[in-house]
Structure formats: C-alpha cells, structure tokens
Design an enzyme around this catalytic site. Structure first.
Site, short mmCIF file in Angstrom:
data_model
loop_
_atom_site.label_atom_id
_atom_site.label_comp_id
_atom_site.label_asym_id
_atom_site.label_seq_id
_atom_site.Cartn_x
_atom_site.Cartn_y
_atom_site.Cartn_z
CG ASP A 275 20.06 -5.74 35.77
OD1 ASP A 275 19.65 -5.17 34.75
OD2 ASP A 275 19.34 -6.45 36.49
CG HIS A 369 17.68 -11.41 28.81
ND1 HIS A 369 16.32 -11.59 28.97
CD2 HIS A 369 17.94 -10.17 29.28
CE1 HIS A 369 15.79 -10.52 29.52
NE2 HIS A 369 16.75 -9.63 29.71
#
Length: 461
Positions: A275, A369
């Site tokens: 991330d 995403h």
C-alpha cells in the site's frame, strides 16, 4: 567541549544542510523508515532540517548494538535526520530509532513536519472544538502553547509539568502536525479569510459518516516510532487545551515498525496489500505544485502549507478474506505477493492500462481500484497518501472493527481527493469491502518561523 565532539556536530550540521543522508551501517539501514504511504490501497486510497545538538540527558540513556555510535546520521530523501551526540556524563547513545529527530521548524521548505516525513509506527489523530465563549485571542494563545510544546517534544526535551511517560526515550521520529477546520474560521471571526479549498467535501454514495467523529475546529496528527512517545505527546497537547478547547474525537493507528523487515519496503495494509507504491515523491518535478500551496493561491498565510483530508475507513475483512488471492488481485489490479501490476514487472513497473488478455478483456479490470485511482485515469490528479491502520476491537457480530485512518495531502482537495473519490464512488470494485465512517478536511498552515506559532500569520494579521 572536546575536538572529537565538535567535529561530529559540524558533520551533522553539514549533512542536514545538504539534505543528502550519509551512508549508514547495515544494522542502522535496516531500521530506516519505509517509504511514505498509501497509493493503490483504499483511497477512497521527508522533512529535513538542522538537528538539535543540545540533547537532554534522557535522550542519551539508550544503547546501540555497534560500539559507541555517537554521531550517526540517517534518513531518506527529504526524510528525518537521525542524530546522536554524547554528553560528557553520558557515554552511550540511543538506538537509531530512538535518536531520530524531525525538526518542528523547517526554514527552507516551510512545510510542517508529518507531511513528507516517512511513515511512523504509531499515530494518533485528534480533533478539538474551541470551548464555548472562546474567540480569536483564545485560539491564538492555544496554538502558541501547542507550538511551544510540540517543538520541545519533537526535540526530545521535557516540557513543564511533564507526566514522565517518556522520560527514558528519545524523540523517536515524533511529529506533531496542526490543522484548522472549516468551523474554526466562524468561531474566530475569520470567515472572510477562509480558503475556498476548505468548502465541505461532497456527499459520496458509500458514505456512512458519524458526525461526532468527523470534522472539528482544530485537528492534530501525531506520529512516532515509539508508542509511549506518541501517547506522551497526545497527553501533553490535551492538557495544553484545558479551558480553551474540548476534545471532539480521537483515533489511534499503527504501521509497520522501522527495521521489522530485512530492508526498507512499502508497507502493507490490513487487507495484506502492499500500500503506497504509486505515491508522489518529493523528487518529482511537480511534487510541490501538487502537494503544497503556492504563491498564486491568494492566501499568503497558507503559502507552503497543504490541505489534509481524513477518512476513517473500516475494512470488511471477513468478506475480503473469503476471496481467493486471484480474486483479490483483480479487485486491486496488482499482485498481492509483491505489489506489481497485473500487466507484469515489479512493484514500481508502470501499469499498462491498455493491455488486453487472450479473451480481449483488460488485464487490469475496468473496475480495479488501482486503475480507477491512477493519475492517468484522473487527468493527472494526485495526492500524497499517508495513512495509519487501526484496530478498535471487535463488533457485536465478531467482525474486526479495523481498517485505515486514511490521510492524504494536496494543494487543492477539489482537484485531488474529491476528483478521485467521485470516480471511485461510481464503480470501484474495492468499495464493496469498505465502509467510510468518519471524515474531515483541514487547512494545514506552513511551519512557523523562529519565535512564531502555527497559524500566526492568519490570527494576528
């Protein structure tokens, strides 16, 4: 003062001034902070300066594995500077993590710490509302106290009436960052000077926001690589607010501890995804333009500052963990093992958004995403994502109350967060696994000059 100590201080000053870290031993390098954080994770996803060389005795009580490391300097590009200088009565130095100091004031960049500073292991987000009857003068006095306390704590010094929570710790990369909410300007009679960038965020279809855990007149972000140091700062600032402001909400977060991996790497979120791969970098030529307020913004008191968007995003981990790794990768658009795009390569390989598979369909699904959040899909819109994970126990159904305390930074939220979130709101495959439960938008003024406090140019003009 000995010649040896003088030469070490000189070297530390020169290293900080050049903004280029010196090489560090392998042991220290393994403790360096990982890159900033969150880009392809749930979106809705390094401040340098002169180190303080007059260190208090409590910062010198730790030890390092290597013998007598008294002048270690470390950090990332634009990152925190780690300094350890010995006093004559304290022959040992703190460990690398404990001795890392981030300056409260950055005279050249003018940005507050905690924006480009590498992610810390522990964090607190907290919002206050000014007390009934409080005015502009009250707010100014509070921000003056807060600025003084933050500067002391970030330098590893003990403020007056200290609780003793972190007496034997160093600064541990502590940062304290202050922001002003939309309502602050009404409470202080400054509504005419409120930036248009602070206009309330629009409603999104996935929002399930708790008003009591959103917004606030004043906002503080605290980060540190030591949990006691972070709590110590939170408690000191809360005590400073007594009589002037009351707590509105407070949340606790965490990240991977520096040194927990064999080498510095991008962190993972609670979904197990790497991330932060595609975050803007201070080395990008347009980084300052995207993240910090410039001269042309029409608000001189915000020049060098930034706008922070906060979102508490609960992850539906029970539902997510029922999906196979292959299904999860299609939702995100990246491999779970190493963060590489599904079109191949390594973590930092650019996504090939035009690549199709043998079936003629995009290799990176249209609703993935990473595809929807990518700057290429949003007219170049980008924000610096710097989140903390959270876990607040378990809900009545046994599901973990856990997720992301999402914080992103940009020069203009309308052109960055809002633009990207609107697109995500219309078709992001990840949305079904997320719940947006709290939100806030804050103007974060630049770091104050010597002798000034945060927001002084606004409050005393």
């Amino acid at each position: 003062m000995s010649k040896q100590r003088t030469s070490k201080q000189t070297a530390a000053k020169e290293a900080a001034g050049k903004q280029t870290p010196k090489p560090v031993p392998a042991q220290a390098a393994s403790q360096a902070a990982a890159p900033n954080g969150s880009s392809d994770g749930p979106v809705d996803g390094s401040a340098g300066g002169s180190p303080t060389l007059e260190l208090s005795r409590r910062r010198l009580l730790g030890t390092v594995g290597a013998a007598g490391a008294a002048g270690l300097v470390a950090g990332g590009a634009g990152g925190a500077v780690a300094v350890s200088a010995g006093q004559s009565d304290a022959p040992t130095a703190l460990t690398t993590i404990g001795s890392t100091e981030v300056p409260f004031r950055e005279e050249r960049a003018r940005h507050q710490a905690g924006i480009t500073t590498p992610l810390q292991a522990n964090g607190h987000l907290v919002a206050f509302d000014l007390a009934p009857g409080a005015d502009r003068k009250t707010a100014a006095a509070l921000l003056r106290r807060w600025s003084r306390t933050a500067e002391e704590l970030m330098a590893g010094r003990t403020p007056d009436a200290d609780t003793g929570v972190a007496l034997d710790a160093g600064p541990s990369s502590l940062t304290v960052t202050f922001g002003l909410g939309h309502s602050f300007f009404d409470r202080t009679g400054l509504a005419k000077r409120r930036p248009v960038q602070l206009d309330p965020l629009p409603d999104f279809s996935a929002d399930a926001l708790d008003g009591e855990r959103s917004n606030g007149d004043l906002w503080i972000q605290i980060g540190s690589d030591d949990a006691l140091v972070a709590f110590h700062a939170l408690r000191a600032l809360q005590k400073d607010a007594a009589g002037s402001a009351r707590l509105r909400w407070q949340m606790n977060g965490f990240n991977r501890t520096p040194g927990a991996t064999a080498h510095p790497m991008t962190t993972r979120n609670l979904m197990g995804q790497i991330d932060g791969t595609n975050n803007p970098k201070p080395s990008d030529k347009d980084f300052d333009e995207r993240i910090f307020v410039g001269r042309d913004a029409g608000q001189e008191w915000m020049r060098g500052g930034s706008y922070a968007v906060f979102r508490r995003i609960r992850m539906l981990l029970d539902d997510w963990e029922k999906r196979s790794p292959a299904e999860q990768e299609k939702v995100i658009g990246r491999r779970k093992s190493d963060g590489a795009p599904l079109t191949g390569g390594s973590e930092n390989t650019p996504m090939r958004l035009d690549a199709n598979g043998p079936d003629g369909l995009p290799v990176i699904p249209a609703n993935a995403h990473a595809r929807i959040a990518a700057p290429e899909s949003n007219q170049g819109a980008a924000m610096l994502r710097r989140p903390f994970s959270f876990h607040d126990g378990f809900r009545d159904d046994g599901a973990p109350d856990a997720g992301l305390l999402f914080v992103c930074w940009q020069a203009d939220p309308l052109r960055a967060f809002t633009q990207v979130q609107r697109k995500l709101d219309r078709g992001d495959a990840l949305s079904r696994f997320l719940r947006h439960e709290a939100s806030g938008l804050y103007a974060v003024p630049p770091a104050p000059a010597a002798g000034d406090y945060v927001g002084q140019a606004l409050l005393e003009r």
